[in-house]
Every structure is written in structure tokens, then in C-alpha cells.
Design a protein around this motif. Structure first.
Motif, PDB file in Angstrom:
ATOM      1  N   ASP A  75       0.712  -1.146  -0.028  1.00 35.39           N
ATOM      2  CA  ASP A  75       0.004   0.022   0.125  1.00 35.39           C
ATOM      3  C   ASP A  75       0.678   1.322   0.096  1.00 35.39           C
ATOM      4  O   ASP A  75       0.571   2.049  -0.648  1.00 35.39           O
ATOM      5  N   MET A  83       0.705   4.206  -3.020  1.00 27.14           N
ATOM      6  CA  MET A  83       0.675   5.756  -2.837  1.00 27.14           C
ATOM      7  C   MET A  83       1.738   6.676  -3.447  1.00 27.14           C
ATOM      8  O   MET A  83       1.649   7.592  -4.074  1.00 27.14           O
ATOM      9  N   LEU A 131       0.244   7.017  -6.918  1.00 26.42           N
ATOM     10  CA  LEU A 131      -0.682   8.290  -6.875  1.00 26.42           C
ATOM     11  C   LEU A 131       0.184   9.403  -6.937  1.00 26.42           C
ATOM     12  O   LEU A 131      -0.324  10.344  -7.700  1.00 26.42           O
ATOM     13  N   GLN A 132       1.206   9.593  -6.314  1.00 27.15           N
ATOM     14  CA  GLN A 132       1.933  10.716  -6.225  1.00 27.15           C
ATOM     15  C   GLN A 132       2.356  10.916  -7.745  1.00 27.15           C
ATOM     16  O   GLN A 132       2.439  11.988  -8.412  1.00 27.15           O
ATOM     17  N   MET A 149      -6.214   5.771   1.406  1.00 28.44           N
ATOM     18  CA  MET A 149      -6.522   6.746   0.439  1.00 28.44           C
ATOM     19  C   MET A 149      -7.430   7.662   0.889  1.00 28.44           C
ATOM     20  O   MET A 149      -7.467   8.775   0.501  1.00 28.44           O
ATOM     21  N   ASN A 164      -5.181  10.466   2.588  1.00 25.88           N
ATOM     22  CA  ASN A 164      -4.620  11.503   1.494  1.00 25.88           C
ATOM     23  C   ASN A 164      -5.742  12.162   0.710  1.00 25.88           C
ATOM     24  O   ASN A 164      -5.398  13.492   0.507  1.00 25.88           O
TER      25      ASN A 164
END
Length: 466
Positions: free
Chosen positions: A35, A39, A42-43, A173, A176
Motif C-alpha cells: 500500500d 501511494m 498516486l503521487q 486513500m 490522503n
């Protein structure tokens, strides 16, 4: 820009990095490696979507800001086209259910796709609203908005820990997404006068076309630099695993402490060097600053090589490789900052195509390097490839600058930068097997640099006192 205003703008990046060094270890203890790696993807996606859908109009906004009277109308012209395209694109992707989350996380769940879409929209809007604060020189508001993201994320993760909440990808998530949306709302509040007035403003189509002609070509250079900094994470996801991506992203985050130097230096360097050039003082001062920066870069590499074992005190046992990968990850921020001292000739000559060419070549090198090294070395291979690519980026920017402007002495620049890149690469790939030899290498390199830059260190000390 006055020193007080520079300090106000610097508070955000510095505090954000320092808070990140607290937040990240907490996340690694309570969430799975997979996980944490997700992330990182995602960035990467946030950076790419903001760059692509802005259509270069964020740069056009900065370029036109001081030349137009109606600032709210300019904001609407710059922001609305990309926001509309992004919104429609996300609606189309969401219509396919969990496809967006499937692409990024290999978890095709619709609620994750919805959270990703919310993050991308909030990040895009925040980008343009942050420019309003920046161009109006509201440094403290700009910095506080950056700082709030890490504070909110830390508060939510801390709440999870205290309440014993589920440590799943969904909860990470949600944390964030809440942080991104909250920061976007703060930006919106701080710039409410500007964007509220812009709602009713008419769009000058001719001026918009002019802005697009300026901004769209910049996307290619932006994508090239994004690729240089992000292709390692993309290929780690496809050629290795989310676990390797997690190790790499944690190492990059720790190495991100070096971005403090990059952020503060970049804030004051560009206006200063152009002022020197206009007064005919450019070359000697540029040479001095490049020596100062080289001295700092070498010493920071040596310090990291000697002390990287400390990160093991803050991370779970599954992240033991971070101490080796970390040193090569310093290459991106430190070599980029060093190149800023030698690339000034491109800016002075206004030949920005050479800067784009340097980024494209370095990106190509990094693409090939990652493709070859990740299957063999995982996160370590990605770090070494990126470090070498940024050294090539530094060499190209320096040589292009010399070609377009004036020659500068570069024996020490190339010699010491090559030494730290080679040392960092060997340390990252084989440091666990030859730890004693590597510690000796970093120690003797540090001693050699202290001797070579003895006079420069004295001058730096005087400058800091003043």
C-alpha cells in the motif's frame, strides 16, 4: 523579493519535508509495503495529470500576470480549459467502474477510483490557486497551505492508530484524499476574492490562444523532466513489485530532505544571477557559487554514506534496504541543484530548447537504465539509474550553457560529481557486502573535499554569519 518574503516562501517546503520525515515512518509501521508503494504511484499520477491537463497555461498565467489588468479573468482563462478536460476525462474513466484504480493499484474497486478522481481534481485546482498566492507574493499563506497537507495527513493517520482503525488501502486513500481536499479548500479560501471575481469574467479567446501558443510547447519539456523523475517508479511497478516500489519511495522521501537546499536555493538564485548578468558580474560570481554548491553536494553525499544506517532505527525490518538505496536517491535533488548553478547561460541566452534537449536525453538514458537494471536489482537499480541520469543531465546543462554563453572551470565539478555518483552507485548496489570499504571511501572523500574546498568553506561561514 525581500529576504523576509523569501523566508516566508521557504517555510512551506522546509516544514513540509521535515514533517514528511515524521509521517512516513509512521505510515510504514502501520500500513503494508504494497500500500505504501501504491501511494507512490498516486503521487506519480498526480504529477503527470497536473502537468498534462494544465496545457502549459499555469506557466502562461505566470508569464502574463504582470502584463494584464484583470487578474481574475486571467485566472479563469488559465484554469478553466484544463479543468474542464480533466473533469470530463475522469467522468469517462469512472463510468468504467474501478478501471482507474485497477490501472494504478491493481485493485479494480470503484470507491478507490472515486477517491483517486477527487485527489486529481483537488491537486489540479490547488496548483492554479497556489499560483495566485505566489504571484501576489503572499508567501506565508502559500507556505501554510503546503504545510497543512502533511499536518492533516499526520493527524488522520494518528487518529487511525489511536482508535485502532483498519490499516487497509481504503483507509490510507481516505486519509490522503481528505488532506488534498482540505488543502484545496484552504487555497480556495485564501484566494476567494480572485476566483469569485473570475467566475463572471468573460474569456478573451484571442488572449487564450496566445497563452496556449506559449504554454503548449512547454508541456514537452515538462513531460521530459517528469519522465526523468518518475519513470523509475512507473517501471518499478511494472517490472518489479509494489514492495520494491515501497522501499524506493521511502528512500526517495528520506533523500527528499536534500530538497530543502534545492527549494531555498532556487527561490533566490534565478533573480540574483540575472541581476549579476545585467551588471556584467555574472561569470566570476557564477563560478564562486558553483564551487560553494559543489562543496555542499559532496559533503552531503559523504554524510549520507557514513550515516545512512540511522534510518533503520525508524523503519520496520522489511525496509532494511532503504539505508543502501537512500544514498543514490540523493542524486536527483543534489545534482539538479548543482546544475542550477551552471545552467545560467541557457537562461541568459533565452535558448530554452537546449534545456528541453538536456531533459529529453537524460530521460532516454533513465528509461533504458531502469529497463535494464530494475529486473536485476529492483529498487537499487532504479536508484542508480536515476542518479546516473541526473549526472548526465548536469553535464549536458553545463556544456550547453558554456556553448551558449561563456566557459567556466569544470575539472573539479566533473571530477567530484563523478566520484560521488560512482560511490553512491557502488554503495547502493553492493554496500551490504563491502560496508567497511564503502565507509572508508566516504571518509577519505570527505577529507579530500575539506582540503580542496578549505577556502570556500571559510567564505561560506562568513556569508552565513552575515
Amino acid at each position: 523579493m525581500t529576504p523576509r518574503k523569501v523566508a516566508a516562501f521557504a517555510i512551506g517546503p522546509i516544514s513540509s519535508v521535515l514533517l514528511g520525515l515524521i509521517t512516513l515512518p509512521i505510515i510504514t509501521w502501520f500500513f503494508s509495503q504494497e500500500d505504501v508503494g501504491r501511494m507512490a504511484m498516486l503521487q506519480v499520477t498526480i504529477g503527470f495529470s497536473t502537468l498534462l491537463f494544465s496545457l502549459g497555461l499555469d506557466q502562461a498565467y505566470v508569464r502574463e500576470f504582470h502584463e494584464v489588468y484583470n487578474k481574475p479573468a486571467l485566472l479563469k482563462r488559465a484554469m478553466l480549459p484544463g479543468l474542464s478536460i480533466l473533469f470530463v476525462t475522469l467522468l469517462v474513466l469512472l463510468s468504467f467502474g474501478g478501471m482507474l484504480a485497477g490501472w494504478l493499484f491493481e485493485r479494480g474497486e470503484w470507491h478507490l477510483s472515486l477517491l483517486i478522481a477527487a485527489v486529481l481534481l483537488a491537486a489540479f485546482i490547488s496548483r492554479f490557486l497556489s499560483l495566485v498566492l505566489r504571484m501576489n507574493e503572499q508567501g506565508l499563506a502559500f507556505s501554510m497551505s503546503q504545510l497543512l497537507f502533511k499536518l492533516v495527513l499526520l493527524a488522520i493517520i494518528g487518529g487511525y492508530v489511536l482508535l485502532g482503525a483498519d490499516t487497509s488501502l481504503t483507509y490510507l486513500m481516505v486519509a490522503n484524499t481528505a488532506a488534498f481536499v482540505f488543502v484545496c479548500m484552504v487555497f480556495a479560501f485564501n484566494t476567494r476574492t480572485e476566483w469569485i471575481a473570475g467566475i463572471t469574467a468573460t474569456i478573451d479567446r484571442q488572449h487564450l490562444k496566445q497563452m496556449l501558443r506559449f504554454g503548449l510547447p512547454l508541456i514537452l519539456g515538462g513531460v521530459a523532466y517528469w519522465g526523468l523523475t518518475a519513470i523509475d517508479k512507473v517501471l518499478l511497478r511494472s517490472l518489479a513489485s509494489f514492495e520494491e516500489l515501497a522501499i524506493y519511495s521511502v528512500a526517495v522521501s528520506f533523500a527528499g530532505a536534500a530538497t530543502i537546499l534545492q527549494s531555498v536555493f532556487s527561490t533566490v538564485w534565478a533573480p540574483t544571477v540575472y541581476k549579476w548578468a545585467s551588471n556584467g558580474e555574472g561569470l566570476d560570481n557564477v563560478h564562486k557559487v558553483s564551487r560553494y554548491m559543489l562543496c555542499l553536494v559532496v559533503m552531503m553525499f559523504c554524510a549520507a554514506g557514513l550515516l545512512s544506517w540511522i534510518v533503520n532505527l525508524f523503519l520496520p525490518a522489511s525496509y532494511v534496504e532503504v539505508q543502501w538505496v537512500l544514498v543514490a536517491c540523493l542524486g536527483a535533488p543534489l545534482l539538479y541543484t548543482l546544475s542550477e548553478t551552471t545552467v545560467v547561460g541557457i537562461g541568459i541566452s533565452r535558448r530554452s530548447s537546449f534545456a528541453m534537449l538536456a531533459a529529453l536525453i537524460a530521460f532516454a538514458v533513465n528509461l533504458v537504465g531502469n529497463w535494464l537494471m530494475i529486473p536485476l536489482y529492483g529498487a537499487a537499480g532504479a536508484a542508480v539509474s536515476t542518479c546516473i541520469s541526473f549526472w548526465i543531465f548536469f553535464i549536458l546543462r553545463t556544456e550547453f550553457s558554456i556553448y551558449l554563453w561563456k566557459p567556466i572551470p569544470r575539472l573539479l565539478l566533473y571530477g567530484y560529481s563523478a566520484a560521488v555518483v560512482i560511490g553512491a552507485s557502488v554503495f547502493t548496489l553492493y554496500g551490504s557486502n563491502i560496508q567497511s570499504l564503502m565507509l572508508l571511501f566516504w571518509f577519505f572523500l570527505l577529507v579530500a573535499s575539506l582540503v580542496s574546498f578549505n577556502k570556500d568553506l571559510r567564505k561560506i561561514k562568513v556569508l552565513l554569519k552575515n
